[in-house]
Scaffold this motif. Structure first.
Motif, PDB file in Angstrom:
ATOM      1  N   PHE A 172      51.608  61.481 -14.819  1.00 51.02           N
ATOM      2  CA  PHE A 172      50.641  62.335 -15.511  1.00 51.02           C
ATOM      3  C   PHE A 172      51.303  63.567 -16.126  1.00 51.02           C
ATOM      4  O   PHE A 172      50.632  64.542 -16.433  1.00 51.02           O
ATOM      5  CB  PHE A 172      49.496  62.777 -14.585  1.00 51.02           C
ATOM      6  CG  PHE A 172      48.750  61.665 -13.936  1.00 51.02           C
ATOM      7  CD1 PHE A 172      48.152  60.691 -14.703  1.00 51.02           C
ATOM      8  CD2 PHE A 172      48.653  61.586 -12.561  1.00 51.02           C
ATOM      9  CE1 PHE A 172      47.454  59.659 -14.108  1.00 51.02           C
ATOM     10  CE2 PHE A 172      47.968  60.554 -11.954  1.00 51.02           C
ATOM     11  CZ  PHE A 172      47.372  59.584 -12.725  1.00 51.02           C
ATOM     12  N   GLY A 173      52.616  63.556 -16.264  1.00 47.51           N
ATOM     13  CA  GLY A 173      53.347  64.676 -16.830  1.00 47.51           C
ATOM     14  C   GLY A 173      53.460  65.867 -15.903  1.00 47.51           C
ATOM     15  O   GLY A 173      53.957  66.915 -16.293  1.00 47.51           O
ATOM     16  N   VAL A 174      53.010  65.744 -14.645  1.00 47.76           N
ATOM     17  CA  VAL A 174      52.988  66.873 -13.724  1.00 47.76           C
ATOM     18  C   VAL A 174      53.575  66.534 -12.358  1.00 47.76           C
ATOM     19  O   VAL A 174      54.277  67.349 -11.760  1.00 47.76           O
ATOM     20  CB  VAL A 174      51.538  67.384 -13.538  1.00 47.76           C
ATOM     21  CG1 VAL A 174      51.490  68.542 -12.575  1.00 47.76           C
ATOM     22  CG2 VAL A 174      50.929  67.784 -14.860  1.00 47.76           C
ATOM     23  N   PHE A 175      53.305  65.353 -11.828  1.00 53.30           N
ATOM     24  CA  PHE A 175      53.632  65.019 -10.444  1.00 53.30           C
ATOM     25  C   PHE A 175      54.767  64.013 -10.363  1.00 53.30           C
ATOM     26  O   PHE A 175      54.858  63.102 -11.173  1.00 53.30           O
ATOM     27  CB  PHE A 175      52.413  64.417  -9.732  1.00 53.30           C
ATOM     28  CG  PHE A 175      51.212  65.308  -9.749  1.00 53.30           C
ATOM     29  CD1 PHE A 175      51.165  66.432  -8.959  1.00 53.30           C
ATOM     30  CD2 PHE A 175      50.139  65.018 -10.558  1.00 53.30           C
ATOM     31  CE1 PHE A 175      50.064  67.252  -8.971  1.00 53.30           C
ATOM     32  CE2 PHE A 175      49.031  65.830 -10.579  1.00 53.30           C
ATOM     33  CZ  PHE A 175      48.989  66.959  -9.788  1.00 53.30           C
TER      34      PHE A 175
ATOM     35  N   PRO B  84      54.015  77.802 -13.420  1.00 52.42           N
ATOM     36  CA  PRO B  84      55.013  77.981 -14.486  1.00 52.42           C
ATOM     37  C   PRO B  84      56.398  78.318 -13.935  1.00 52.42           C
ATOM     38  O   PRO B  84      56.521  78.953 -12.886  1.00 52.42           O
ATOM     39  CB  PRO B  84      54.470  79.151 -15.295  1.00 52.42           C
ATOM     40  CG  PRO B  84      53.059  79.311 -14.887  1.00 52.42           C
ATOM     41  CD  PRO B  84      52.919  78.730 -13.527  1.00 52.42           C
ATOM     42  N   ASN B  85      57.426  77.908 -14.632  1.00 51.91           N
ATOM     43  CA  ASN B  85      58.840  78.160 -14.335  1.00 51.91           C
ATOM     44  C   ASN B  85      59.347  77.456 -13.084  1.00 51.91           C
ATOM     45  O   ASN B  85      60.512  77.582 -12.742  1.00 51.91           O
ATOM     46  CB  ASN B  85      59.141  79.656 -14.229  1.00 51.91           C
ATOM     47  CG  ASN B  85      58.818  80.395 -15.499  1.00 51.91           C
ATOM     48  OD1 ASN B  85      58.958  79.845 -16.588  1.00 51.91           O
ATOM     49  ND2 ASN B  85      58.359  81.619 -15.381  1.00 51.91           N
ATOM     50  N   TYR B  86      58.516  76.754 -12.374  1.00 53.77           N
ATOM     51  CA  TYR B  86      58.907  75.924 -11.242  1.00 53.77           C
ATOM     52  C   TYR B  86      58.130  74.623 -11.367  1.00 53.77           C
ATOM     53  O   TYR B  86      57.208  74.512 -12.155  1.00 53.77           O
ATOM     54  CB  TYR B  86      58.574  76.594  -9.907  1.00 53.77           C
ATOM     55  CG  TYR B  86      59.457  77.761  -9.575  1.00 53.77           C
ATOM     56  CD1 TYR B  86      60.671  77.571  -8.939  1.00 53.77           C
ATOM     57  CD2 TYR B  86      59.087  79.048  -9.908  1.00 53.77           C
ATOM     58  CE1 TYR B  86      61.487  78.638  -8.629  1.00 53.77           C
ATOM     59  CE2 TYR B  86      59.898  80.124  -9.609  1.00 53.77           C
ATOM     60  CZ  TYR B  86      61.097  79.912  -8.960  1.00 53.77           C
ATOM     61  OH  TYR B  86      61.897  80.959  -8.663  1.00 53.77           O
ATOM     62  N   HIS B  87      58.474  73.658 -10.529  1.00 51.90           N
ATOM     63  CA  HIS B  87      57.724  72.397 -10.571  1.00 51.90           C
ATOM     64  C   HIS B  87      56.351  72.568  -9.928  1.00 51.90           C
ATOM     65  O   HIS B  87      55.333  72.253 -10.507  1.00 51.90           O
ATOM     66  CB  HIS B  87      58.526  71.294  -9.891  1.00 51.90           C
ATOM     67  CG  HIS B  87      57.817  69.986  -9.845  1.00 51.90           C
ATOM     68  ND1 HIS B  87      57.510  69.268 -10.979  1.00 51.90           N
ATOM     69  CD2 HIS B  87      57.306  69.294  -8.811  1.00 51.90           C
ATOM     70  CE1 HIS B  87      56.864  68.180 -10.637  1.00 51.90           C
ATOM     71  NE2 HIS B  87      56.724  68.168  -9.328  1.00 51.90           N
ATOM     72  N   ASN B  88      56.347  73.070  -8.690  1.00 52.55           N
ATOM     73  CA  ASN B  88      55.093  73.317  -7.992  1.00 52.55           C
ATOM     74  C   ASN B  88      55.334  74.328  -6.883  1.00 52.55           C
ATOM     75  O   ASN B  88      56.436  74.857  -6.720  1.00 52.55           O
ATOM     76  CB  ASN B  88      54.482  72.018  -7.447  1.00 52.55           C
ATOM     77  CG  ASN B  88      55.429  71.236  -6.573  1.00 52.55           C
ATOM     78  OD1 ASN B  88      56.378  71.777  -6.040  1.00 52.55           O
ATOM     79  ND2 ASN B  88      55.169  69.955  -6.419  1.00 52.55           N
ATOM     80  N   VAL B  89      54.314  74.632  -6.089  1.00 55.28           N
ATOM     81  CA  VAL B  89      54.407  75.635  -5.038  1.00 55.28           C
ATOM     82  C   VAL B  89      55.399  75.204  -3.966  1.00 55.28           C
ATOM     83  O   VAL B  89      56.128  76.030  -3.408  1.00 55.28           O
ATOM     84  CB  VAL B  89      53.008  75.910  -4.440  1.00 55.28           C
ATOM     85  CG1 VAL B  89      53.086  76.886  -3.296  1.00 55.28           C
ATOM     86  CG2 VAL B  89      52.066  76.436  -5.506  1.00 55.28           C
TER      87      VAL B  89
ATOM     88  N   VAL C 185      58.814  76.292  -4.953  1.00 56.75           N
ATOM     89  CA  VAL C 185      59.015  77.737  -4.786  1.00 56.75           C
ATOM     90  C   VAL C 185      59.280  78.067  -3.327  1.00 56.75           C
ATOM     91  O   VAL C 185      60.192  78.847  -3.011  1.00 56.75           O
ATOM     92  CB  VAL C 185      57.783  78.517  -5.308  1.00 56.75           C
ATOM     93  CG1 VAL C 185      57.901  79.995  -4.995  1.00 56.75           C
ATOM     94  CG2 VAL C 185      57.606  78.297  -6.778  1.00 56.75           C
ATOM     95  N   ILE C 186      58.511  77.487  -2.422  1.00 55.20           N
ATOM     96  CA  ILE C 186      58.704  77.742  -0.990  1.00 55.20           C
ATOM     97  C   ILE C 186      60.073  77.245  -0.543  1.00 55.20           C
ATOM     98  O   ILE C 186      60.776  77.925   0.209  1.00 55.20           O
ATOM     99  CB  ILE C 186      57.566  77.096  -0.179  1.00 55.20           C
ATOM    100  CG1 ILE C 186      56.245  77.798  -0.487  1.00 55.20           C
ATOM    101  CG2 ILE C 186      57.860  77.138   1.313  1.00 55.20           C
ATOM    102  CD1 ILE C 186      55.030  77.123   0.083  1.00 55.20           C
ATOM    103  N   LYS C 187      60.482  76.071  -1.024  1.00 55.98           N
ATOM    104  CA  LYS C 187      61.796  75.533  -0.666  1.00 55.98           C
ATOM    105  C   LYS C 187      62.920  76.427  -1.178  1.00 55.98           C
ATOM    106  O   LYS C 187      63.871  76.738  -0.443  1.00 55.98           O
ATOM    107  CB  LYS C 187      61.956  74.121  -1.217  1.00 55.98           C
ATOM    108  CG  LYS C 187      63.277  73.467  -0.837  1.00 55.98           C
ATOM    109  CD  LYS C 187      63.388  72.095  -1.438  1.00 55.98           C
ATOM    110  CE  LYS C 187      63.829  72.258  -2.883  1.00 55.98           C
ATOM    111  NZ  LYS C 187      64.214  71.028  -3.530  1.00 55.98           N
TER     112      LYS C 187
END
Length: 106
Positions: free
Chosen positions: A18-21, A69-74, A77-79
């Motif tokens: 889906f262009g996101v996951f 934005p600027n990352y794939h997902n939350v 960012v946590i990783k």
């Protein structure tokens, strides 16, 4: 266009679902929703706090795979924050000084 190539900014979206996951994101979200569904089936939903407890796995997994934005997902960012704060950072000084921080010998 005189043989110049233009690469679109979203060229990596074609490898995502889906262009996101990516696959792991969908498995994680599906697992969270499955656990929430099972908890809703087996726990009495009459109590408000039990109902909140039963949907918590789905909400947490949905939060982790939420794109930002600027990352794939939350989750990414946590990783990245975990790796930054738990590993030793080594910054090599390469400044404008000729000696790179060494004492000048006169």
């Amino acid at each position: 266009m005189d043989n110049s190539y233009l690469i679109p900014a979203n060229s990596k979206k074609s490898i995502l679902i889906f262009g996101v996951f990516n696959t792991f994101d969908l498995v994680l979200f599906g697992t969270g929703l499955g656990i929430s569904f099972l908890l809703m089936m087996f726990l009495p939903i009459n109590n408000f706090w039990i109902a909140i407890l039963s949907i918590t796995p789905g909400i947490i997994c949905g939060f982790l795979v939420f794109p930002i934005p600027n990352y794939h997902n939350v989750r990414t960012v946590i990783k990245n924050a975990w790796i930054f704060y738990t590993t030793r950072q080594r910054y090599i000084w390469k400044g404008w000084c000729a000696g790179d921080g060494e004492a000048s010998k006169k």
